[in-house]
Design an enzyme around this catalytic site. Sequence first.
Site, short mmCIF file in Angstrom:
data_model
loop_
_atom_site.label_atom_id
_atom_site.label_comp_id
_atom_site.label_asym_id
_atom_site.label_seq_id
_atom_site.Cartn_x
_atom_site.Cartn_y
_atom_site.Cartn_z
N ASN A 1 -12.93 -2.05 -5.02
CA ASN A 1 -12.51 -2.91 -6.12
C ASN A 1 -13.55 -3.12 -7.20
O ASN A 1 -14.12 -4.19 -7.31
CB ASN A 1 -12.08 -4.25 -5.56
CG ASN A 1 -11.26 -5.00 -6.57
OD1 ASN A 1 -10.82 -4.42 -7.57
ND2 ASN A 1 -11.06 -6.26 -6.33
N TYR A 50 0.85 -1.20 0.00
CA TYR A 50 0.00 0.00 0.00
C TYR A 50 0.88 1.25 0.00
O TYR A 50 0.60 2.22 -0.69
CB TYR A 50 -0.89 0.00 1.23
CG TYR A 50 -1.81 -1.18 1.31
CD1 TYR A 50 -2.99 -1.20 0.58
CD2 TYR A 50 -1.49 -2.27 2.09
CE1 TYR A 50 -3.83 -2.29 0.64
CE2 TYR A 50 -2.33 -3.36 2.15
CZ TYR A 50 -3.49 -3.37 1.43
OH TYR A 50 -4.32 -4.46 1.48
N GLU A 109 0.53 -18.48 -7.38
CA GLU A 109 1.51 -17.78 -8.22
C GLU A 109 2.93 -18.12 -7.82
O GLU A 109 3.88 -17.58 -8.36
CB GLU A 109 1.27 -16.28 -8.15
CG GLU A 109 -0.08 -15.90 -8.73
CD GLU A 109 -0.28 -14.39 -8.74
OE1 GLU A 109 0.63 -13.68 -8.30
OE2 GLU A 109 -1.33 -13.95 -9.21
#
Length: 109
Positions: free
Chosen positions: A56, A34, A91
């Site tokens: 979002n 952030y 990922e």
Amino acid sequence: MLRTFLKKALLKMGFNEKVYDLLKKIPERKLSTYKILAEKLNTKAYRAVGNALNKNPNAPYVPCHRIINSNGFIGGYAKGIKKKIDLLKKEGIEIKNNKIDLKKYLFKF
DNA sequence: CCGTTGACTCTTT
DNA sequence: AAAAGAGCCAACG
């Protein structure tokens, strides 16, 4: 529906837009915080960044799960913290005690 | 329009 | 070392 989305997107295009834009530049297997995002926006409003992600509007499109706290902890996720962890693991990012090795995965713009 | 709140972070007790 | 305060800004009521 679609109209509402487009209208907002075209009308707003401010703080949030920039956040999403930066977000999209983060490749897989990489992370950011952030803090870094806020600094890229030339502001200290770290909260506003989190706020933008929480809303979002581009949920599946923007990889908002690649943003974590500056101390390496996960933070939050609109769809559940577990989901976020799963996505990150998928990922190839390793998570220990809900914490991530920032130095290892941090993406520098 | 003003006060609160929040996926934050830094500084000061 | 741990807790409280300060700063910042978008969104909502």
